[in-house]
Design an enzyme around this catalytic site. Structure first.
Site, PDB file in Angstrom:
ATOM      1  N   LYS A  90       9.828 -25.575  13.212  1.00  0.00           N
ATOM      2  CA  LYS A  90       9.563 -26.586  14.243  1.00  0.00           C
ATOM      3  C   LYS A  90       8.885 -27.762  13.582  1.00  0.00           C
ATOM      4  O   LYS A  90       7.942 -27.582  12.813  1.00  0.00           O
ATOM      5  CB  LYS A  90       8.631 -25.968  15.311  1.00  0.00           C
ATOM      6  CG  LYS A  90       8.267 -26.916  16.420  1.00  0.00           C
ATOM      7  CD  LYS A  90       9.246 -26.816  17.565  1.00  0.00           C
ATOM      8  CE  LYS A  90       9.176 -28.006  18.498  1.00  0.00           C
ATOM      9  NZ  LYS A  90      10.058 -29.128  18.147  1.00  0.00           N
ATOM     10  N   GLN A 111       3.003 -29.098   8.480  1.00  0.00           N
ATOM     11  CA  GLN A 111       3.445 -28.638   9.799  1.00  0.00           C
ATOM     12  C   GLN A 111       3.250 -27.126   9.969  1.00  0.00           C
ATOM     13  O   GLN A 111       2.935 -26.644  11.057  1.00  0.00           O
ATOM     14  CB  GLN A 111       4.925 -28.997   9.974  1.00  0.00           C
ATOM     15  CG  GLN A 111       5.430 -28.918  11.391  1.00  0.00           C
ATOM     16  CD  GLN A 111       5.062 -30.148  12.216  1.00  0.00           C
ATOM     17  OE1 GLN A 111       5.182 -31.266  11.742  1.00  0.00           O
ATOM     18  NE2 GLN A 111       4.601 -29.934  13.430  1.00  0.00           N
ATOM     19  N   LYS A 114      -0.419 -26.591  10.847  1.00  0.00           N
ATOM     20  CA  LYS A 114      -0.687 -27.241  12.135  1.00  0.00           C
ATOM     21  C   LYS A 114      -0.142 -26.382  13.275  1.00  0.00           C
ATOM     22  O   LYS A 114      -0.816 -26.112  14.259  1.00  0.00           O
ATOM     23  CB  LYS A 114       0.008 -28.606  12.131  1.00  0.00           C
ATOM     24  CG  LYS A 114      -0.144 -29.398  13.406  1.00  0.00           C
ATOM     25  CD  LYS A 114       0.713 -30.651  13.371  1.00  0.00           C
ATOM     26  CE  LYS A 114       0.509 -31.419  12.074  1.00  0.00           C
ATOM     27  NZ  LYS A 114       1.148 -32.723  12.074  1.00  0.00           N
ATOM     28  N   LYS A 126      10.501 -29.991   8.742  1.00  0.00           N
ATOM     29  CA  LYS A 126      10.500 -31.440   8.943  1.00  0.00           C
ATOM     30  C   LYS A 126      11.816 -31.990   8.432  1.00  0.00           C
ATOM     31  O   LYS A 126      12.429 -31.394   7.544  1.00  0.00           O
ATOM     32  CB  LYS A 126       9.346 -32.076   8.170  1.00  0.00           C
ATOM     33  CG  LYS A 126       8.945 -33.435   8.670  1.00  0.00           C
ATOM     34  CD  LYS A 126       7.984 -33.349   9.842  1.00  0.00           C
ATOM     35  CE  LYS A 126       7.741 -34.714  10.448  1.00  0.00           C
ATOM     36  NZ  LYS A 126       6.650 -34.682  11.430  1.00  0.00           N
ATOM     37  N   GLY A 165      10.641 -35.609  17.514  1.00  0.00           N
ATOM     38  CA  GLY A 165      10.522 -36.978  17.000  1.00  0.00           C
ATOM     39  C   GLY A 165       9.412 -37.121  15.976  1.00  0.00           C
ATOM     40  O   GLY A 165       8.606 -36.223  15.775  1.00  0.00           O
ATOM     41  N   ASP A 166       9.411 -38.240  15.310  1.00  0.00           N
ATOM     42  CA  ASP A 166       8.327 -38.658  14.409  1.00  0.00           C
ATOM     43  C   ASP A 166       8.509 -40.166  14.240  1.00  0.00           C
ATOM     44  O   ASP A 166       9.120 -40.811  15.113  1.00  0.00           O
ATOM     45  CB  ASP A 166       8.426 -37.906  13.061  1.00  0.00           C
ATOM     46  CG  ASP A 166       7.197 -38.105  12.166  1.00  0.00           C
ATOM     47  OD1 ASP A 166       6.147 -37.509  12.472  1.00  0.00           O
ATOM     48  OD2 ASP A 166       7.268 -38.858  11.180  1.00  0.00           O
ATOM     49  N   THR A 209       0.495 -36.339  21.518  1.00  0.00           N
ATOM     50  CA  THR A 209      -0.184 -36.456  20.220  1.00  0.00           C
ATOM     51  C   THR A 209      -1.436 -37.326  20.360  1.00  0.00           C
ATOM     52  O   THR A 209      -2.521 -36.957  19.895  1.00  0.00           O
ATOM     53  CB  THR A 209       0.775 -37.015  19.155  1.00  0.00           C
ATOM     54  OG1 THR A 209       1.978 -36.244  19.174  1.00  0.00           O
ATOM     55  CG2 THR A 209       0.162 -36.940  17.772  1.00  0.00           C
ATOM     56  N   ASN A 240       4.165 -44.616  19.053  1.00  0.00           N
ATOM     57  CA  ASN A 240       3.890 -43.586  20.046  1.00  0.00           C
ATOM     58  C   ASN A 240       2.453 -43.079  19.985  1.00  0.00           C
ATOM     59  O   ASN A 240       1.740 -43.069  20.994  1.00  0.00           O
ATOM     60  CB  ASN A 240       4.890 -42.430  19.849  1.00  0.00           C
ATOM     61  CG  ASN A 240       4.546 -41.234  20.690  1.00  0.00           C
ATOM     62  OD1 ASN A 240       3.788 -40.370  20.267  1.00  0.00           O
ATOM     63  ND2 ASN A 240       5.059 -41.193  21.910  1.00  0.00           N
ATOM     64  N   SER A 384       5.353 -29.751  22.508  1.00  0.00           N
ATOM     65  CA  SER A 384       6.746 -29.405  22.177  1.00  0.00           C
ATOM     66  C   SER A 384       6.959 -27.904  22.378  1.00  0.00           C
ATOM     67  O   SER A 384       8.004 -27.474  22.887  1.00  0.00           O
ATOM     68  CB  SER A 384       7.060 -29.767  20.725  1.00  0.00           C
ATOM     69  OG  SER A 384       7.428 -31.117  20.625  1.00  0.00           O
TER      70      SER A 384
END
Ligand code: NDP
Length: 452
Positions: A90, A111, A114, A126, A165-166, A209, A240, A384
């Site tokens: 993820k 990630q 996290k 990622k 997204g990123d 976020t 964002n 998410s």
């Protein structure tokens, strides 16, 4: 460094000599693990660290697409599936010209830990491309996204890998990617998160976020009997994460005086009010304009163009708290010195790895509370995870419910990282706390699952 962690780091330097960002992420992580490695002989024996620093799978592919002039363009696509120890891979997709394998691997590595900190069953990955969405028409972005998904679809799935997204990937791009996945596979599943509310998205995902960053920072400040209300804050970026960080800071009574993009920054001493923030959201998300236009619209606002040779001017303004929300390594040594000189008491990392190793040392060495990205920006992936749960159950939760879940998750993260800091490192060393707490769960799962 302990000889075990040093050996792991040297191996990374040797096998990936050009991957500076990946090396930096591994180095910072190993510095924390150094403090506990002696007590974990099974981790050394079963080469857990060696396995953690080697992705389970790296996919690189060609992305051909046709621009508006009818010319063929080629970009490179990536998906780094770093760890599935505690759940399906993820992590987001980044579209930015700077994207390369080193940046993909550092982001995927971060990630993993996290996602572990959120308490939800998600592994780490990622992806992205060196495609630059800036200046492209909607039709060009759509053709790129369709081509990208035409290869990516065979590597992902709701129980395998769920991208999001990123940088450069918001609602528009997720919509195009989702449409193409659905078309190719003839399935309507929760294959991406960050979807629109009309087709399986979650309430509060766009906000998550930024809101999560402020919730975690608030928890840290509360622990030190400090407040957000009435304080002056610096925020970098204007995408964002930056936008919803400003929204939540305003709601909690703080004043935000800066925003930026890769061309420059604005300094609005009177504060970016909710009304001015609405202007920024429209400017950036709908018109795809530049932050400079804010200074042209509102009086009393200073615009400072960015000179990459000089310290970032955002970090040279007097304030109480700072929230880097743009990109990696946006706070270097000189910036950290400026932040300390200007009396900053807390740095909350909205962006991934915004501080260089030197900057982190200067900040922490001067008593600045540092909320590291792994913990501080985990709210996005947490919601998410909640979007995946809602998709599986074919339900939509209310804004209030999702926001409450997000608050609970961020408070839990604070509890876990502060306890790990006190137990294994020192009080308020949240960098060690986040690395160690994130690592513990993933390493236990890896030990249980055998040599995979
Ligand atoms: P957006 O694309 O929405 O916004 C990115 C912002 O940062 C833009 O203002 C952009 O300016 C600026 N920026 C990007 N690259 C650079 C650069 N090299 N130098 C200077 N400024 C730059 O991205 P997000 O807000 O989603 O992401 C921001 C950060 O937060 C990233 O580090 C991302 O990994 C992290 N993050 C995002 C999450 C999410 O849910 N979206 C979740 C967790 C972390 P310009 O328009 O000029 O490019």
């Amino acid at each position: 460094m302990h000889d075990v962690t040093e050996r792991v780091y040297e191996h990374v330097l040797k096998t990936d000599p050009d991957q500076k960002e990946f090396q930096q992420a591994v180095y910072t992580f190993l510095q924390s693990i150094d403090k506990i490695i002696e007590e974990l002989p099974e981790v050394t024996y079963h080469k857990v660290l060696e396995r953690m620093t080697e992705p389970e799978r790296t996919i690189m592919f060609r992305v051909p697409w046709i621009d508006d002039e009818g010319r063929l363009q080629i970009n490179r696509g990536y998906r780094v599936e770093m760890s599935s120890a505690i759940g399906p891979y993820k992590g987001g997709l980044r579209l930015h010209p700077s994207v390369n394998l080193s940046i993909m691997k550092f982001l995927a590595f971060e990630q993993v830990f996290k996602n572990s900190l959120t308490g939800l069953p998600m592994g780490g990955g990622k992806g992205g491309s060196d495609f630059n969405p800036k200046g492209k028409s909607d039709a060009e972005v759509m053709r790129f996204c369709q081509s990208f998904m035409t290869e990516l679809y065979r590597h992902i799935g709701p129980d395998t890998d769920v991208p999001a997204g990123d940088i450069g990937v918001g609602g528009r791009e997720i919509g195009y990617l989702f449409g193409q996945y659905k078309r190719i596979t003839n399935t309507f599943t929760g294959i991406l998160t960050g979807k629109g509310m009309d087709f399986g998205g979650s309430n509060i995902r766009p906000e998550a976020t930024g809101y999560g960053l402020v919730y975690l920072s608030e928890a840290i400040l509360r622990g030190e009997k400090m407040e957000l209300a009435g304080k002056t804050c610096l925020v970098s970026g204007s995408g964002n994460v930056a936008q919803y960080t400003v929204e939540k800071l305003n709601e909690l009574g703080a004043k935000v005086v800066t925003l930026s993009d890769s061309s420059g920054m604005i300094y609005d001493e009177s504060g970016i009010s909710p009304e001015k923030l609405r202007y920024v959201m429209n400017l950036k998300n709908v018109k795809r304009g530049r932050i400079k236009e804010y200074a042209e619209k509102y009086s009393g606002v200073e615009y400072i163009a960015r000179n990459p040779e000089e310290p970032n001017p955002v970090w040279n303004i007097k304030a109480d708290y700072a929230f880097p929300c743009a990109t990696q390594n946006e706070i270097l040594k000189a910036d950290a010195e400026n932040l300390v000189k200007n009396g900053i008491k807390l740095v909350g990392e909205g962006a991934n790895m915004p501080c260089s190793v030197e900057a982190e040392k200067i900040l922490m060495g001067n008593g600045v509370l540092l909320a590291p990205a792994k913990a501080a920006n985990a709210g996005g992936v947490a919601v998410s995870g909640l979007e995946m749960a809602q998709n599986s159950a074919r339900m939509t939760w209310s804004r209030e419910k999702v926001d409450q879940e997000l608050r609970n998750i961020m408070n839990n993260i604070y509890k876990n990282i502060s306890e790990a800091a006190e137990k294994y490192s020192e009080k308020n060393n949240f960098v060690d706390g986040a690395n160690i707490a994130g690592f513990m769960k993933v390493s236990r799962a890896m030990l249980a699952e055998g040599y995979v």
